[in-house]
Structures are given as C-alpha cells and as structure tokens.
Design a protein around this motif. Sequence first.
Motif, PDB file in Angstrom:
ATOM      1  N   PRO A  27       0.823  -1.219   0.000  1.00  0.00           N
ATOM      2  CA  PRO A  27       0.000   0.000   0.000  1.00  0.00           C
ATOM      3  C   PRO A  27       0.854   1.265   0.000  1.00  0.00           C
ATOM      4  CG  PRO A  27      -0.021  -1.032   2.157  1.00  0.00           C
ATOM      5  CD  PRO A  27       0.735  -1.947   1.248  1.00  0.00           C
ATOM      6  N   GLN A  28       0.267   2.347  -0.510  1.00  0.00           N
ATOM      7  CA  GLN A  28       0.952   3.632  -0.531  1.00  0.00           C
ATOM      8  C   GLN A  28       1.209   4.152   0.877  1.00  0.00           C
ATOM      9  OE1 GLN A  28       2.176   5.570  -2.954  1.00  0.00           O
ATOM     10  NE2 GLN A  28       1.725   4.048  -4.518  1.00  0.00           N
ATOM     11  N   PHE A  29       0.253   3.915   1.771  1.00  0.00           N
ATOM     12  CA  PHE A  29       0.411   4.343   3.148  1.00  0.00           C
ATOM     13  C   PHE A  29      -0.374   3.392   4.036  1.00  0.00           C
ATOM     14  CE2 PHE A  29      -3.209   6.513   1.351  1.00  0.00           C
ATOM     15  CZ  PHE A  29      -4.193   6.365   2.311  1.00  0.00           C
ATOM     16  N   PHE A  30      -0.108   3.433   5.307  1.00  0.00           N
ATOM     17  CA  PHE A  30      -0.780   2.569   6.267  1.00  0.00           C
ATOM     18  C   PHE A  30      -1.843   3.368   6.996  1.00  0.00           C
ATOM     19  CE2 PHE A  30      -1.144   0.799  10.578  1.00  0.00           C
ATOM     20  CZ  PHE A  30      -1.579  -0.472  10.248  1.00  0.00           C
ATOM     21  N   ASP A  31      -3.065   2.927   6.883  1.00  0.00           N
ATOM     22  CA  ASP A  31      -4.177   3.574   7.578  1.00  0.00           C
ATOM     23  C   ASP A  31      -4.433   2.815   8.873  1.00  0.00           C
ATOM     24  OD1 ASP A  31      -6.358   5.056   8.290  1.00  0.00           O
ATOM     25  OD2 ASP A  31      -7.701   4.238   6.748  1.00  0.00           O
ATOM     26  N   GLN A  32      -4.256   3.467  10.002  1.00  0.00           N
ATOM     27  CA  GLN A  32      -4.394   2.786  11.291  1.00  0.00           C
ATOM     28  C   GLN A  32      -5.800   2.260  11.520  1.00  0.00           C
ATOM     29  OE1 GLN A  32      -2.364   5.650  13.970  1.00  0.00           O
ATOM     30  NE2 GLN A  32      -1.537   3.777  14.850  1.00  0.00           N
ATOM     31  N   GLU A  37      -7.641   0.823   9.332  1.00  0.00           N
ATOM     32  CA  GLU A  37      -7.888  -0.324   8.473  1.00  0.00           C
ATOM     33  C   GLU A  37      -7.726  -1.648   9.205  1.00  0.00           C
ATOM     34  OE1 GLU A  37      -8.827  -0.939   5.164  1.00  0.00           O
ATOM     35  OE2 GLU A  37      -9.507   1.109   5.370  1.00  0.00           O
TER      36      GLU A  37
END
Length: 91
Positions: free
Chosen positions: A74-79, A81
């Motif tokens: 992923p481009q970034f980690f969404d907490q 998610e």
Amino acid sequence: MKMTLICCLGLLTLPIAAHAIDAGPASPQQQETEGWLQLQSRNKAASTKQQTSTATERELSMQRWLKSYEHEIPQFFDQDEGGKVDSGSGG
C-alpha cells in the motif's frame, strides 16, 4: 575566518566523538549480544555438520517467496484499516 576555524575544529573532533560512542556495551545483556554477533561475524561457532535442504524443500521455499509478491504494497498505512484489539480478560 573564525567560522572556518570553528568548523575545522569541529570536524577534527568527530573521530573522538565516534570513538566514545563505540566505547563498548553498557549492560550485561548488550555484552552478551555483542559476543554472539562477534562469534557469528568471525565464523567461530559454525556447525561442523553440513546444512543441506532437499529439492522439495527448496521448491516449497521458492514458491513461498514468489507468493509473497502477490500482495500489493500500500501507498500508506491507515491505522483504522486494521482489526480491533480485544482488551478483555483473555482466555
């Protein structure tokens, strides 16, 4: 001129500061870790038994490695998610 002199003196003290940082392990745990790392890097504790793997083991390992590339990074980690942490009494 003064600034140049100060910068040069600062650069000359860098090796001294680096030596102070690498003075040695501070705790017994760190000493133990350093000892194991030195054994490993110097090849002093290598096994006398030849470590081999079968063709099947190598094939399964290669399949597992190739399968790891199936998931997109992923481009970034969404907490938000991820899953929820259960803070219950356990069991």
